[in-house]
Design a protein around this motif. Structure first.
Motif, PDB file in Angstrom:
ATOM      1  N   VAL A  65      -4.883  12.268  -2.548  1.00  0.00           N
ATOM      2  CA  VAL A  65      -4.986  11.080  -1.708  1.00  0.00           C
ATOM      3  C   VAL A  65      -4.604  11.461  -0.292  1.00  0.00           C
ATOM      4  O   VAL A  65      -3.621  12.157  -0.070  1.00  0.00           O
ATOM      5  CB  VAL A  65      -4.049   9.955  -2.205  1.00  0.00           C
ATOM      6  CG1 VAL A  65      -4.061   8.768  -1.255  1.00  0.00           C
ATOM      7  CG2 VAL A  65      -4.412   9.531  -3.611  1.00  0.00           C
ATOM      8  N   SER A  66      -5.389  11.008   0.670  1.00  0.00           N
ATOM      9  CA  SER A  66      -5.071  11.226   2.078  1.00  0.00           C
ATOM     10  C   SER A  66      -5.395   9.953   2.849  1.00  0.00           C
ATOM     11  O   SER A  66      -6.546   9.526   2.898  1.00  0.00           O
ATOM     12  CB  SER A  66      -5.885  12.396   2.634  1.00  0.00           C
ATOM     13  OG  SER A  66      -5.640  12.533   4.015  1.00  0.00           O
ATOM     14  N   ILE A  67      -4.354   9.352   3.411  1.00  0.00           N
ATOM     15  CA  ILE A  67      -4.538   8.145   4.215  1.00  0.00           C
ATOM     16  C   ILE A  67      -3.863   8.401   5.555  1.00  0.00           C
ATOM     17  O   ILE A  67      -2.666   8.631   5.624  1.00  0.00           O
ATOM     18  CB  ILE A  67      -3.913   6.914   3.538  1.00  0.00           C
ATOM     19  CG1 ILE A  67      -4.562   6.670   2.174  1.00  0.00           C
ATOM     20  CG2 ILE A  67      -4.049   5.689   4.433  1.00  0.00           C
ATOM     21  CD1 ILE A  67      -3.903   5.590   1.362  1.00  0.00           C
ATOM     22  N   SER A  68      -4.655   8.385   6.617  1.00  0.00           N
ATOM     23  CA  SER A  68      -4.091   8.527   7.957  1.00  0.00           C
ATOM     24  C   SER A  68      -4.886   7.657   8.917  1.00  0.00           C
ATOM     25  O   SER A  68      -6.078   7.429   8.730  1.00  0.00           O
ATOM     26  CB  SER A  68      -4.110   9.989   8.413  1.00  0.00           C
ATOM     27  OG  SER A  68      -5.429  10.477   8.455  1.00  0.00           O
ATOM     28  N   ASP A  69      -4.207   7.187   9.944  1.00  0.00           N
ATOM     29  CA  ASP A  69      -4.835   6.298  10.934  1.00  0.00           C
ATOM     30  C   ASP A  69      -5.560   5.140  10.259  1.00  0.00           C
ATOM     31  O   ASP A  69      -6.677   4.786  10.638  1.00  0.00           O
ATOM     32  CB  ASP A  69      -5.811   7.080  11.829  1.00  0.00           C
ATOM     33  CG  ASP A  69      -5.108   8.160  12.627  1.00  0.00           C
ATOM     34  OD1 ASP A  69      -3.982   7.892  13.095  1.00  0.00           O
ATOM     35  OD2 ASP A  69      -5.663   9.247  12.769  1.00  0.00           O
ATOM     36  N   SER A  70      -4.943   4.583   9.252  1.00  0.00           N
ATOM     37  CA  SER A  70      -5.543   3.489   8.497  1.00  0.00           C
ATOM     38  C   SER A  70      -4.546   2.350   8.361  1.00  0.00           C
ATOM     39  O   SER A  70      -3.335   2.566   8.406  1.00  0.00           O
ATOM     40  CB  SER A  70      -5.958   3.960   7.107  1.00  0.00           C
ATOM     41  OG  SER A  70      -6.896   5.002   7.201  1.00  0.00           O
ATOM     42  N   SER A  71      -5.057   1.149   8.171  1.00  0.00           N
ATOM     43  CA  SER A  71      -4.201  -0.024   8.034  1.00  0.00           C
ATOM     44  C   SER A  71      -4.684  -0.905   6.895  1.00  0.00           C
ATOM     45  O   SER A  71      -5.878  -0.967   6.604  1.00  0.00           O
ATOM     46  CB  SER A  71      -4.239  -0.852   9.316  1.00  0.00           C
ATOM     47  OG  SER A  71      -3.810  -0.111  10.417  1.00  0.00           O
ATOM     48  N   TYR A  72      -3.729  -1.590   6.287  1.00  0.00           N
ATOM     49  CA  TYR A  72      -4.013  -2.605   5.278  1.00  0.00           C
ATOM     50  C   TYR A  72      -4.817  -2.053   4.106  1.00  0.00           C
ATOM     51  O   TYR A  72      -5.858  -2.581   3.719  1.00  0.00           O
ATOM     52  CB  TYR A  72      -4.715  -3.815   5.900  1.00  0.00           C
ATOM     53  CG  TYR A  72      -3.918  -4.431   7.019  1.00  0.00           C
ATOM     54  CD1 TYR A  72      -2.739  -5.128   6.754  1.00  0.00           C
ATOM     55  CD2 TYR A  72      -4.320  -4.306   8.336  1.00  0.00           C
ATOM     56  CE1 TYR A  72      -2.000  -5.682   7.772  1.00  0.00           C
ATOM     57  CE2 TYR A  72      -3.582  -4.859   9.368  1.00  0.00           C
ATOM     58  CZ  TYR A  72      -2.422  -5.554   9.081  1.00  0.00           C
ATOM     59  OH  TYR A  72      -1.682  -6.104  10.096  1.00  0.00           O
ATOM     60  N   ILE A  73      -4.297  -0.971   3.534  1.00  0.00           N
ATOM     61  CA  ILE A  73      -4.900  -0.333   2.362  1.00  0.00           C
ATOM     62  C   ILE A  73      -3.861  -0.338   1.255  1.00  0.00           C
ATOM     63  O   ILE A  73      -2.682  -0.065   1.499  1.00  0.00           O
ATOM     64  CB  ILE A  73      -5.318   1.121   2.680  1.00  0.00           C
ATOM     65  CG1 ILE A  73      -6.445   1.111   3.704  1.00  0.00           C
ATOM     66  CG2 ILE A  73      -5.720   1.870   1.421  1.00  0.00           C
ATOM     67  CD1 ILE A  73      -6.780   2.466   4.240  1.00  0.00           C
ATOM     68  N   GLN A  74      -4.300  -0.632   0.029  1.00  0.00           N
ATOM     69  CA  GLN A  74      -3.377  -0.542  -1.096  1.00  0.00           C
ATOM     70  C   GLN A  74      -4.016   0.231  -2.237  1.00  0.00           C
ATOM     71  O   GLN A  74      -5.208   0.114  -2.492  1.00  0.00           O
ATOM     72  CB  GLN A  74      -2.910  -1.924  -1.550  1.00  0.00           C
ATOM     73  CG  GLN A  74      -3.970  -2.864  -2.035  1.00  0.00           C
ATOM     74  CD  GLN A  74      -3.399  -4.233  -2.371  1.00  0.00           C
ATOM     75  OE1 GLN A  74      -2.199  -4.442  -2.411  1.00  0.00           O
ATOM     76  NE2 GLN A  74      -4.276  -5.182  -2.642  1.00  0.00           N
ATOM     77  N   LEU A  75      -3.196   1.056  -2.880  1.00  0.00           N
ATOM     78  CA  LEU A  75      -3.586   1.807  -4.073  1.00  0.00           C
ATOM     79  C   LEU A  75      -2.753   1.254  -5.217  1.00  0.00           C
ATOM     80  O   LEU A  75      -1.532   1.167  -5.108  1.00  0.00           O
ATOM     81  CB  LEU A  75      -3.309   3.296  -3.895  1.00  0.00           C
ATOM     82  CG  LEU A  75      -3.937   3.967  -2.674  1.00  0.00           C
ATOM     83  CD1 LEU A  75      -3.489   5.413  -2.584  1.00  0.00           C
ATOM     84  CD2 LEU A  75      -5.443   3.869  -2.721  1.00  0.00           C
ATOM     85  N   ILE A  76      -3.411   0.904  -6.307  1.00  0.00           N
ATOM     86  CA  ILE A  76      -2.702   0.266  -7.418  1.00  0.00           C
ATOM     87  C   ILE A  76      -3.008   0.998  -8.720  1.00  0.00           C
ATOM     88  O   ILE A  76      -4.172   1.114  -9.117  1.00  0.00           O
ATOM     89  CB  ILE A  76      -3.120  -1.213  -7.555  1.00  0.00           C
ATOM     90  CG1 ILE A  76      -2.829  -1.981  -6.259  1.00  0.00           C
ATOM     91  CG2 ILE A  76      -2.424  -1.868  -8.740  1.00  0.00           C
ATOM     92  CD1 ILE A  76      -3.378  -3.397  -6.247  1.00  0.00           C
ATOM     93  N   GLY A  77      -1.971   1.502  -9.367  1.00  0.00           N
ATOM     94  CA  GLY A  77      -2.077   2.002 -10.730  1.00  0.00           C
ATOM     95  C   GLY A  77      -2.763   3.336 -10.920  1.00  0.00           C
ATOM     96  O   GLY A  77      -3.035   3.723 -12.056  1.00  0.00           O
ATOM     97  N   LEU A  78      -3.068   4.062  -9.849  1.00  0.00           N
ATOM     98  CA  LEU A  78      -3.715   5.379 -10.005  1.00  0.00           C
ATOM     99  C   LEU A  78      -2.667   6.406 -10.387  1.00  0.00           C
ATOM    100  O   LEU A  78      -1.519   6.351  -9.953  1.00  0.00           O
ATOM    101  CB  LEU A  78      -4.383   5.801  -8.710  1.00  0.00           C
ATOM    102  CG  LEU A  78      -5.542   4.950  -8.229  1.00  0.00           C
ATOM    103  CD1 LEU A  78      -6.032   5.438  -6.870  1.00  0.00           C
ATOM    104  CD2 LEU A  78      -6.678   4.955  -9.224  1.00  0.00           C
TER     105      LEU A  78
END
Length: 133
Positions: free
Chosen positions: A113-126
Motif C-alpha cells: 500500500v502506498s498513499i501519499s499526497d492524498s486526502s479522505y481515503i480509507q482502507l478497511i479490513g485488508l
C-alpha cells in the motif's frame, strides 16, 4: 406573478444542483473469477485485479475486494487512489475483514500500500503478508 417566479426559480436551482451531483459507485474485484474486461459493477462482473479496480474509481467510490490472496504484482498494489471528500471518503475494503490478503512475497522493496499526497481515503479490513522490510 412574483410568487410563481420564485417557485419556478427554486425548482430550476434544485434541478441544476441535481445535475451536478454524481453518486458514488461501488466496484468489485475477484481474483479467482473476475476479468479486467468487465465493468466491475457487481460480483458477476468483477475485475480480476485490484489495480484495475483502482484505475476505474473516481472520488468517493468504493472498491470491494473478494476474499482470497492477491500476489503483489504491479496490478495488485494499492496505489494512486483517487481522493475522497470531507463528505464521503474514497474506500478500499475487504469483502470480509482480513480475508482479502495482499501477498508481498514478489516485492523486492516497498509495501503493498502506498498513499501519499492524498486526502479522505480509507482502507478497511485488508490484510497483508510477507512484505519486504
Amino acid at each position: 406573478m412574483g410568487k410563481k417566479n420564485i417557485i419556478l426559480g427554486f425548482f430550476v436551482i434544485m434541478f441544476l444542483l441535481s445535475i451536478g451531483s454524481v453518486s458514488a459507485v461501488d466496484y468489485y474485484v475477484n481474483g479467482s473469477n473476475g476479468n479486467n474486461a468487465n465493468n466491475g459493477s457487481d460480483w458477476n462482473n468483477a475485475f480480476e485485479t485490484i489495480g484495475e479496480g483502482i484505475r476505474r474509481m473516481s472520488s468517493e467510490d468504493t472498491l470491494i475486494i473478494a476474499d482470497g490472496v492477491y500476489d503483489a504484482t504491479q496490478d495488485n498494489l494499492v496505489r494512486n487512489i483517487p481522493n475522497g471528500t470531507s463528505n464521503q471518503y474514497t474506500t478500499i475494503m475487504a469483502q470480509n475483514d482480513h480475508k482479502a490478503i495482499i501477498n508481498g512475497t514478489l516485492l523486492s522493496s516497498g509495501g503493498v500500500v502506498s498513499i501519499s499526497d492524498s486526502s479522505y481515503i480509507q482502507l478497511i479490513g485488508l490484510g497483508s503478508r510477507d512484505t519486504p522490510h
